[in-house]
Design an enzyme around this catalytic site. Structure first.
Site, PDB file in Angstrom:
ATOM      1  N   TYR A  96       0.802  -1.228   0.000  1.00 49.28           N
ATOM      2  CA  TYR A  96       0.000   0.000   0.000  1.00 49.28           C
ATOM      3  C   TYR A  96       0.832   1.274   0.000  1.00 49.28           C
ATOM      4  O   TYR A  96       0.273   2.377  -0.022  1.00 49.28           O
ATOM      5  CB  TYR A  96      -0.946  -0.008   1.204  1.00 49.28           C
ATOM      6  CG  TYR A  96      -1.874  -1.191   1.205  1.00 49.28           C
ATOM      7  CD1 TYR A  96      -1.707  -2.239   2.094  1.00 49.28           C
ATOM      8  CD2 TYR A  96      -2.910  -1.280   0.283  1.00 49.28           C
ATOM      9  CE1 TYR A  96      -2.544  -3.345   2.078  1.00 49.28           C
ATOM     10  CE2 TYR A  96      -3.764  -2.377   0.253  1.00 49.28           C
ATOM     11  CZ  TYR A  96      -3.567  -3.403   1.152  1.00 49.28           C
ATOM     12  OH  TYR A  96      -4.398  -4.491   1.114  1.00 49.28           O
ATOM     13  N   ASN A 124     -13.329   3.179  -1.686  1.00 54.89           N
ATOM     14  CA  ASN A 124     -12.401   2.068  -1.490  1.00 54.89           C
ATOM     15  C   ASN A 124     -12.987   1.235  -0.361  1.00 54.89           C
ATOM     16  O   ASN A 124     -12.751   1.518   0.808  1.00 54.89           O
ATOM     17  CB  ASN A 124     -11.005   2.551  -1.133  1.00 54.89           C
ATOM     18  CG  ASN A 124     -10.029   1.379  -1.016  1.00 54.89           C
ATOM     19  OD1 ASN A 124     -10.435   0.223  -0.916  1.00 54.89           O
ATOM     20  ND2 ASN A 124      -8.743   1.685  -1.018  1.00 54.89           N
ATOM     21  N   ASP A 167     -25.773  -3.390  -1.740  1.00 58.51           N
ATOM     22  CA  ASP A 167     -27.185  -3.003  -1.799  1.00 58.51           C
ATOM     23  C   ASP A 167     -27.362  -1.497  -1.611  1.00 58.51           C
ATOM     24  O   ASP A 167     -28.209  -0.875  -2.259  1.00 58.51           O
ATOM     25  CB  ASP A 167     -27.987  -3.766  -0.728  1.00 58.51           C
ATOM     26  CG  ASP A 167     -28.155  -5.237  -1.079  1.00 58.51           C
ATOM     27  OD1 ASP A 167     -28.453  -6.037  -0.164  1.00 58.51           O
ATOM     28  OD2 ASP A 167     -27.957  -5.586  -2.275  1.00 58.51           O
ATOM     29  N   HIS A 180      -9.151   0.848  -5.648  1.00 61.56           N
ATOM     30  CA  HIS A 180      -8.248   0.033  -4.842  1.00 61.56           C
ATOM     31  C   HIS A 180      -6.831   0.562  -5.051  1.00 61.56           C
ATOM     32  O   HIS A 180      -6.430   0.830  -6.188  1.00 61.56           O
ATOM     33  CB  HIS A 180      -8.312  -1.427  -5.267  1.00 61.56           C
ATOM     34  CG  HIS A 180      -9.672  -2.027  -5.118  1.00 61.56           C
ATOM     35  ND1 HIS A 180     -10.188  -2.421  -3.908  1.00 61.56           N
ATOM     36  CD2 HIS A 180     -10.639  -2.276  -6.033  1.00 61.56           C
ATOM     37  CE1 HIS A 180     -11.408  -2.896  -4.081  1.00 61.56           C
ATOM     38  NE2 HIS A 180     -11.702  -2.810  -5.374  1.00 61.56           N
ATOM     39  N   SER A 199      -4.057  -1.118  -4.507  1.00 65.29           N
ATOM     40  CA  SER A 199      -3.312  -2.188  -5.165  1.00 65.29           C
ATOM     41  C   SER A 199      -4.100  -2.738  -6.347  1.00 65.29           C
ATOM     42  O   SER A 199      -5.308  -2.512  -6.453  1.00 65.29           O
ATOM     43  CB  SER A 199      -3.064  -3.330  -4.163  1.00 65.29           C
ATOM     44  OG  SER A 199      -4.306  -3.894  -3.763  1.00 65.29           O
TER      45      SER A 199
HETATM   46  C1  DHK Z   1      -7.498  -2.491   0.389  1.00 68.39           C
HETATM   47  C2  DHK Z   1      -7.723  -3.541   1.250  1.00 68.39           C
HETATM   48  O1  DHK Z   1      -7.851  -3.336   2.533  1.00 68.39           O
HETATM   49  C3  DHK Z   1      -7.781  -4.918   0.791  1.00 68.39           C
HETATM   50  O2  DHK Z   1      -8.711  -5.674   1.526  1.00 68.39           O
HETATM   51  C4  DHK Z   1      -8.107  -4.976  -0.658  1.00 68.39           C
HETATM   52  C5  DHK Z   1      -7.571  -2.644  -1.050  1.00 68.39           C
HETATM   53  C6  DHK Z   1      -7.306  -4.017  -1.489  1.00 68.39           C
HETATM   54  C7  DHK Z   1      -6.684  -1.658  -1.764  1.00 68.39           C
HETATM   55  O3  DHK Z   1      -5.833  -2.064  -2.601  1.00 68.39           O
HETATM   56  O4  DHK Z   1      -6.864  -0.445  -1.550  1.00 68.39           O
HETATM   57  O5  DHK Z   1      -7.866  -6.154  -1.118  1.00 68.39           O
END
Ligand code: DHK
Length: 160
Positions: A38, A87, A100, A113, A115
């Site tokens: 991240y 996100n 929903d 996301h 990633s």
């Molecule tokens: C962030 C998360 O917390 C993960 O559960 C996801 C996502 C990816 C991200 O890439 O921002 O898989």
């Protein structure tokens, strides 16, 4: 790129409905959380980048580790928002209640996301939210947020 609205557009924006940027569980730990996946940008730095990218467009930026709180903000956006950038983090793969809630939102929804979930473990490959998303942005790191806000502003200003 900072968005500079013309005077009469500025007056329109002054009454514009806000863009909602919603962040799910564990994203409050960004900066320290799995930096190899991240990055080291904190959520506060991401919020600042979103506000800069939005320029004069009003923006609400929220994060919660509670599914119910995310749903409450989506309901707020249903009544008062122009667009949602979300996100959902881990809720992406599990939460039918969040899906929903998003189904009831009439404006553009950008799923984001940090990633590229398709390069991750199998459990991260199928997001429930993508079926209601207008667009999905992933793998750009923290920079994806400002990119999403700029695209949302352009979309909201493009006359329908
Ligand atoms: C962030 C998360 O917390 C993960 O559960 C996801 C996502 C990816 C991200 O890439 O921002 O898989």
């Amino acid at each position: 790129m900072r968005y500079n609205a013309s005077p009469n557009l500025r007056s329109e924006i002054a009454v514009a409905k806000p863009i909602y940027v919603l962040n799910g569980p564990n994203l409050n730990r960004l900066g320290k959380r799995e930096p190899e996946i991240y990055g080291t940008t904190t959520l506060a730095e991401i919020e600042a980048a979103c506000r800069k990218a939005a320029g004069h467009w009003p923006l609400h930026f929220h994060q919660s580790n509670a599914e119910s709180q995310i749903i409450d903000w989506i309901h707020e956006a249903i009544d008062a928002g122009a667009g949602i950038i979300i996100n959902p983090a881990g809720l992406s793969f599990t939460s039918i209640p969040v899906l929903d809630a998003l189904k009831m939102f009439a404006g553009p929804i950008f799923e984001l996301h940090i990633s590229n979930i398709h390069r991750r473990d199998e459990i991260y490959h199928h997001s429930l939210m993508s079926k209601v998303a207008t667009a999905v942005i992933m793998g750009l790191g923290a920079d994806g947020y400002a990119t999403a806000v700029e695209a949302m502003v352009r979309r909201l200003e493009r006359p329908s």
